[in-house]
Design a protein around this motif. Structure first.
Motif, PDB file in Angstrom:
ATOM      1  N   SER A 141       0.839  -1.203   0.000  1.00 57.99           N
ATOM      2  CA  SER A 141       0.000   0.000   0.000  1.00 57.99           C
ATOM      3  C   SER A 141       0.870   1.247   0.000  1.00 57.99           C
ATOM      4  N   GLU A 142       0.220   2.394   0.016  1.00 56.21           N
ATOM      5  CA  GLU A 142       0.918   3.684   0.045  1.00 56.21           C
ATOM      6  C   GLU A 142       1.895   3.780   1.216  1.00 56.21           C
ATOM      7  N   ASP A 143       1.527   3.196   2.360  1.00 55.34           N
ATOM      8  CA  ASP A 143       2.385   3.282   3.545  1.00 55.34           C
ATOM      9  C   ASP A 143       3.543   2.286   3.515  1.00 55.34           C
ATOM     10  N   GLY A 144       3.641   1.485   2.449  1.00 55.93           N
ATOM     11  CA  GLY A 144       4.727   0.522   2.321  1.00 55.93           C
ATOM     12  C   GLY A 144       4.431  -0.846   2.893  1.00 55.93           C
ATOM     13  N   LYS A 145       3.301  -0.980   3.585  1.00 57.05           N
ATOM     14  CA  LYS A 145       2.933  -2.268   4.164  1.00 57.05           C
ATOM     15  C   LYS A 145       2.388  -3.191   3.076  1.00 57.05           C
ATOM     16  N   THR A 146       2.856  -4.432   3.053  1.00 54.64           N
ATOM     17  CA  THR A 146       2.356  -5.404   2.086  1.00 54.64           C
ATOM     18  C   THR A 146       1.030  -5.941   2.622  1.00 54.64           C
ATOM     19  N   ASP A 147      -0.059  -5.424   2.066  1.00 49.67           N
ATOM     20  CA  ASP A 147      -1.400  -5.795   2.525  1.00 49.67           C
ATOM     21  C   ASP A 147      -2.411  -5.848   1.379  1.00 49.67           C
ATOM     22  N   VAL A 148      -1.907  -5.871   0.151  1.00 51.77           N
ATOM     23  CA  VAL A 148      -2.745  -5.909  -1.040  1.00 51.77           C
ATOM     24  C   VAL A 148      -2.450  -7.191  -1.802  1.00 51.77           C
ATOM     25  N   ILE A 149      -3.500  -7.804  -2.322  1.00 46.27           N
ATOM     26  CA  ILE A 149      -3.335  -8.974  -3.178  1.00 46.27           C
ATOM     27  C   ILE A 149      -3.917  -8.639  -4.543  1.00 46.27           C
ATOM     28  N   LEU A 150      -3.061  -8.770  -5.532  1.00 50.23           N
ATOM     29  CA  LEU A 150      -3.424  -8.575  -6.930  1.00 50.23           C
ATOM     30  C   LEU A 150      -3.581  -9.955  -7.536  1.00 50.23           C
ATOM     31  N   GLY A 151      -4.648 -10.156  -8.272  1.00 47.72           N
ATOM     32  CA  GLY A 151      -4.837 -11.475  -8.849  1.00 47.72           C
ATOM     33  C   GLY A 151      -5.454 -11.459 -10.225  1.00 47.72           C
ATOM     34  N   ILE A 152      -5.303 -12.594 -10.870  1.00 45.79           N
ATOM     35  CA  ILE A 152      -5.962 -12.850 -12.137  1.00 45.79           C
ATOM     36  C   ILE A 152      -6.635 -14.198 -12.003  1.00 45.79           C
ATOM     37  N   SER A 153      -7.876 -14.279 -12.456  1.00 43.67           N
ATOM     38  CA  SER A 153      -8.636 -15.530 -12.465  1.00 43.67           C
ATOM     39  C   SER A 153      -9.127 -15.771 -13.879  1.00 43.67           C
ATOM     40  N   LEU A 154      -8.629 -16.833 -14.467  1.00 43.94           N
ATOM     41  CA  LEU A 154      -9.038 -17.230 -15.814  1.00 43.94           C
ATOM     42  C   LEU A 154     -10.061 -18.340 -15.664  1.00 43.94           C
ATOM     43  N   TYR A 155     -11.297 -18.049 -16.008  1.00 47.28           N
ATOM     44  CA  TYR A 155     -12.402 -18.987 -15.819  1.00 47.28           C
ATOM     45  C   TYR A 155     -12.826 -19.631 -17.124  1.00 47.28           C
ATOM     46  N   ASN A 156     -13.180 -20.909 -17.034  1.00 43.14           N
ATOM     47  CA  ASN A 156     -13.822 -21.625 -18.129  1.00 43.14           C
ATOM     48  C   ASN A 156     -15.046 -22.304 -17.543  1.00 43.14           C
ATOM     49  N   LEU A 157     -16.208 -21.987 -18.074  1.00 43.50           N
ATOM     50  CA  LEU A 157     -17.446 -22.581 -17.605  1.00 43.50           C
ATOM     51  C   LEU A 157     -17.561 -23.995 -18.158  1.00 43.50           C
ATOM     52  N   ALA A 158     -17.898 -24.921 -17.272  1.00 45.85           N
ATOM     53  CA  ALA A 158     -18.103 -26.313 -17.691  1.00 45.85           C
ATOM     54  C   ALA A 158     -19.214 -26.905 -16.836  1.00 45.85           C
ATOM     55  N   GLN A 159     -20.010 -27.735 -17.434  1.00 48.83           N
ATOM     56  CA  GLN A 159     -21.062 -28.400 -16.681  1.00 48.83           C
ATOM     57  C   GLN A 159     -20.482 -29.633 -15.997  1.00 48.83           C
ATOM     58  N   PHE A 160     -20.759 -29.800 -14.711  1.00 50.24           N
ATOM     59  CA  PHE A 160     -20.361 -31.011 -14.019  1.00 50.24           C
ATOM     60  C   PHE A 160     -21.264 -32.146 -14.460  1.00 50.24           C
ATOM     61  N   ALA A 161     -20.807 -33.338 -14.279  1.00 52.76           N
ATOM     62  CA  ALA A 161     -21.634 -34.521 -14.529  1.00 52.76           C
ATOM     63  C   ALA A 161     -22.798 -34.499 -13.550  1.00 52.76           C
ATOM     64  N   ASP A 162     -23.724 -35.433 -13.703  1.00 52.21           N
ATOM     65  CA  ASP A 162     -24.901 -35.469 -12.836  1.00 52.21           C
ATOM     66  C   ASP A 162     -24.542 -35.577 -11.359  1.00 52.21           C
ATOM     67  N   ASP A 163     -23.406 -36.171 -11.049  1.00 53.84           N
ATOM     68  CA  ASP A 163     -22.998 -36.317  -9.657  1.00 53.84           C
ATOM     69  C   ASP A 163     -22.463 -34.994  -9.128  1.00 53.84           C
ATOM     70  N   ARG A 164     -23.299 -34.235  -8.473  1.00 52.20           N
ATOM     71  CA  ARG A 164     -22.929 -32.924  -7.950  1.00 52.20           C
ATOM     72  C   ARG A 164     -21.973 -33.018  -6.759  1.00 52.20           C
ATOM     73  N   ASN A 165     -21.788 -34.213  -6.218  1.00 51.49           N
ATOM     74  CA  ASN A 165     -20.900 -34.378  -5.083  1.00 51.49           C
ATOM     75  C   ASN A 165     -19.543 -34.942  -5.486  1.00 51.49           C
ATOM     76  N   ALA A 166     -19.277 -34.989  -6.781  1.00 50.96           N
ATOM     77  CA  ALA A 166     -18.003 -35.528  -7.245  1.00 50.96           C
ATOM     78  C   ALA A 166     -16.852 -34.686  -6.702  1.00 50.96           C
ATOM     79  N   ASN A 167     -15.763 -35.371  -6.394  1.00 54.08           N
ATOM     80  CA  ASN A 167     -14.581 -34.655  -5.934  1.00 54.08           C
ATOM     81  C   ASN A 167     -14.053 -33.787  -7.065  1.00 54.08           C
TER      82      ASN A 167
END
Length: 181
Positions: A141-167
């Motif tokens: 941050s401005e005060d020099g303290k490391t307290d910010v997390i910058l991230g990127i999330s690359l998403y791909n939508l996919a349908q799960f199989a009928d088993d919604r409890n699959a690992n």
């Protein structure tokens, strides 16, 4: 400090399976950090990687809230969560079950500081699942303290199989900044 090219090469060795956009994002963070171990928030502009804007997010730890608060979230990030997340806490976004693990990881990212790469299949709504590939980077941050997390999330939508409890599979790797840079 080693050159940015060497840092990118080192990250590639550690996560060779990563999407090329992960390395493009990392290069932008490296350019913003100059000679420091982590970039300052004021020196990183999401506009430096315009093709990735929709996937970028920024959180800052707010001591008065006791949690990380979303300061910026791109369109794809908001779409993945089914709503706008700016101004929301990480606890509110990920929920009570996943919060302790996420908070512990994020505290290490800013505390050590660490670079975190992750790839996971996750349910973000009752109907859909997303494959998410992420890179999380610490910032100061401005005060020099490391307290910010910058991230990127690359998403791909996919349908799960009928088993919604699959690992679902999950890969999360953390690397001290000093070991990569």
């Amino acid at each position: 400090m080693p050159s940015d090219d060497r840092a990118i090469s080192e990250l590639r060795k550690r996560i060779p399976q990563a999407d090329e956009r992960i390395f493009e994002f990392f290069a932008a963070w490296l350019a913003a950090r100059s000679d420091a171990l982590v970039a300052r928030r004021k020196d990183f502009s999401p506009l430096s990687v315009p093709s990735l804007l929709r996937y970028i997010w920024i959180y800052r730890f707010e001591p008065e809230v006791g949690d990380y608060v979303c300061k910026l979230a791109g369109e794809s990030v908001n779409d993945a969560w089914g709503r706008g997340i700016k101004g929301r806490t990480i606890r509110n976004i990920v929920g009570e079950i996943d919060y302790p693990v996420v908070k512990e990881r994020w505290d290490k990212i800013v505390g050590v500081p660490l670079i975190q790469y992750g790839a996971v299949e996750e349910r973000l709504s009752s109907l859909d699942a997303w494959h998410a590939e992420r890179l999380l980077l610490p910032m100061a941050s401005e005060d020099g303290k490391t307290d910010v997390i910058l991230g990127i999330s690359l998403y791909n939508l996919a349908q799960f199989a009928d088993d919604r409890n699959a690992n679902v599979s999950e890969v999360v790797m953390q690397f001290p900044c000093r070991d990569i840079l």
